[in-house]
Motif scaffolding. Structure first.
Motif, PDB file in Angstrom:
ATOM      1  N   SER A   2       0.839  -1.192   0.000  1.00  0.00           N
ATOM      2  CA  SER A   2       0.000   0.000   0.000  1.00  0.00           C
ATOM      3  C   SER A   2       0.873   1.240   0.000  1.00  0.00           C
ATOM      4  O   SER A   2       2.079   1.167   0.241  1.00  0.00           O
ATOM      5  N   ILE A   3       0.260   2.377  -0.305  1.00  0.00           N
ATOM      6  CA  ILE A   3       0.993   3.638  -0.309  1.00  0.00           C
ATOM      7  C   ILE A   3       0.997   4.191   1.112  1.00  0.00           C
ATOM      8  O   ILE A   3      -0.059   4.460   1.683  1.00  0.00           O
ATOM      9  N   ARG A   4       2.173   4.354   1.671  1.00  0.00           N
ATOM     10  CA  ARG A   4       2.302   4.860   3.031  1.00  0.00           C
ATOM     11  C   ARG A   4       3.075   6.177   3.104  1.00  0.00           C
ATOM     12  O   ARG A   4       2.901   6.940   4.031  1.00  0.00           O
ATOM     13  N   THR A   5       3.934   6.438   2.120  1.00  0.00           N
ATOM     14  CA  THR A   5       4.702   7.684   2.104  1.00  0.00           C
ATOM     15  C   THR A   5       4.664   8.293   0.712  1.00  0.00           C
ATOM     16  O   THR A   5       5.000   7.621  -0.274  1.00  0.00           O
ATOM     17  N   ALA A  27      -2.877  11.363  -0.508  1.00  0.00           N
ATOM     18  CA  ALA A  27      -2.506  10.984   0.852  1.00  0.00           C
ATOM     19  C   ALA A  27      -3.741  10.703   1.697  1.00  0.00           C
ATOM     20  O   ALA A  27      -3.775   9.745   2.485  1.00  0.00           O
ATOM     21  N   ALA A  30      -5.250   7.349   0.502  1.00  0.00           N
ATOM     22  CA  ALA A  30      -4.424   6.189   0.827  1.00  0.00           C
ATOM     23  C   ALA A  30      -4.100   6.075   2.311  1.00  0.00           C
ATOM     24  O   ALA A  30      -3.574   5.051   2.751  1.00  0.00           O
ATOM     25  N   GLY A  31      -4.390   7.119   3.087  1.00  0.00           N
ATOM     26  CA  GLY A  31      -3.988   7.114   4.489  1.00  0.00           C
ATOM     27  C   GLY A  31      -2.486   7.207   4.641  1.00  0.00           C
ATOM     28  O   GLY A  31      -1.894   6.582   5.530  1.00  0.00           O
ATOM     29  N   ALA A  32      -1.864   7.999   3.771  1.00  0.00           N
ATOM     30  CA  ALA A  32      -0.403   8.064   3.720  1.00  0.00           C
ATOM     31  C   ALA A  32       0.136   9.337   4.350  1.00  0.00           C
ATOM     32  O   ALA A  32      -0.574  10.335   4.509  1.00  0.00           O
ATOM     33  N   HIS A  33       1.405   9.291   4.695  1.00  0.00           N
ATOM     34  CA  HIS A  33       2.136  10.468   5.182  1.00  0.00           C
ATOM     35  C   HIS A  33       2.661  11.244   3.978  1.00  0.00           C
ATOM     36  O   HIS A  33       3.164  10.655   3.011  1.00  0.00           O
ATOM     37  N   LYS A  84      -1.285  13.711   7.679  1.00  0.00           N
ATOM     38  CA  LYS A  84      -0.023  13.924   8.378  1.00  0.00           C
ATOM     39  C   LYS A  84       1.044  14.346   7.370  1.00  0.00           C
ATOM     40  O   LYS A  84       1.228  13.692   6.348  1.00  0.00           O
ATOM     41  N   ASP A 106       6.890   5.843  -1.510  1.00  0.00           N
ATOM     42  CA  ASP A 106       6.154   4.949  -2.398  1.00  0.00           C
ATOM     43  C   ASP A 106       5.827   5.604  -3.737  1.00  0.00           C
ATOM     44  O   ASP A 106       5.680   4.923  -4.752  1.00  0.00           O
ATOM     45  N   PRO A 173      -1.249  -0.476  -5.809  1.00  0.00           N
ATOM     46  CA  PRO A 173      -1.979   0.051  -4.652  1.00  0.00           C
ATOM     47  C   PRO A 173      -3.056   1.064  -5.028  1.00  0.00           C
ATOM     48  O   PRO A 173      -4.077   1.172  -4.337  1.00  0.00           O
TER      49      PRO A 173
END
Length: 271
Positions: A2-5, A27, A30-33, A84, A106, A173
């Motif tokens: 998944s995409i996290r950053t 972001a 995806a719930g990413a930083h 975030k 990512d 993702p």
């Protein structure tokens, strides 16, 4: 996976607002930083000669003065979206600085920047430099075009090649959370290209992707891709980045060059 950053190129060119909006929306989805990297040294300007040294020092001084406003814009956008975010200032040159950071992100978000201000001209070659040089995917956001609030429809420009395969795998993702995905193949004399597109669509369904295949008759591939992106209502275009010469990093293939200069929608690219 998944995409996290998500890595964002922060600079005072005219495309910053659009790519910031896209990066924040991605972001959030995806719930990413979201990490913004702001560089002080301008791209494409050599460090030689007294006159150039004076010019570069002035550009660095201007970059320092402009940083506070951009950082405030970034913080306001991320806070409003509940994303975030972090801001990093780097003394080095933008392409090398982002290339160093790409390994630990990512996806990286940059812009197609039209020639306008000095900042626009300094940033204009960044997408192709970065897409060909780095080891991760890059999203090139067009300047002055609508920015999707969410990635719902994705168009995959497909041909059975290493570059296209890399782009699709990096994009999985995003494809798995999209509402609809269309795999587009264009008749261009490549043996079995239509069959390959159908097989890719079937493969994507095994990952839970709502994918279908569309094969277009021959013509100018870049025009067909751009038209299909508009017809399909794509929020994102996924494609491989091709160069005509492995020895000349900046000699791009015709379709690649055309779509990087004027992407119809945000372009998710990998080499």
């Amino acid at each position: 996976m998944s995409i996290r950053t998500i890595l964002l190129h922060a600079a005072p060119d005219s495309g910053f607002g659009d790519r910031l909006s896209f990066a924040v929306a991605l972001a959030r989805q995806a719930g990413a930083h979201l990490k913004a990297v702001y560089t002080l040294y301008p791209a494409g300007v050599p460090r030689v000669g007294r006159a150039l040294s004076i010019y570069v020092n002035e550009l660095v001084h201007e970059a320092k003065e402009k940083e506070a406003g951009l950082k405030a814009q970034f913080e306001t956008a991320t806070e409003a979206a509940g994303v975030k975010g972090s801001w990093q200032t780097v003394e080095g040159e933008v392409t090398s600085a982002l290339r160093d950071e790409v390994t630990f992100a990512d996806v990286t978000v940059v812009s197609e920047t039209p020639y306008g201000t000095v900042d626009d001209q300094l940033a204009a070659t960044l997408p192709e430099h970065l897409a060909l040089a780095c080891n991760g995917p890059v999203v090139v956001v067009p300047t002055g075009k609508p920015v999707p609030a969410r990635i719902g429809r994705v168009l995959v420009a497909w041909k059975p090649s290493r570059e296209a395969g890399h782009a699709v795998r990096f994009a999985l993702p995003v494809l798995t959370v999209a509402d609809e995905v269309e795999v587009l193949t264009v008749e261009e004399g490549t043996p079995g290209i239509a069959d390959s597109g159908a097989r890719l669509a079937a493969y994507l369904t095994t990952h839970g992707v709502n994918a279908k295949h569309h094969h277009a008759a021959g013509g100018h591939a870049s025009s067909i891709i751009a038209n299909e992106a508009q017809k399909f209502g794509a929020d994102l275009l996924v494609m491989g980045i091709y160069s005509r010469s492995r020895l000349a990093e900046m000699i791009l293939g015709g379709v690649t060059a055309s779509l990087l200069v004027d992407p119809p929608v945000p372009l998710f690219a990998a080499h």
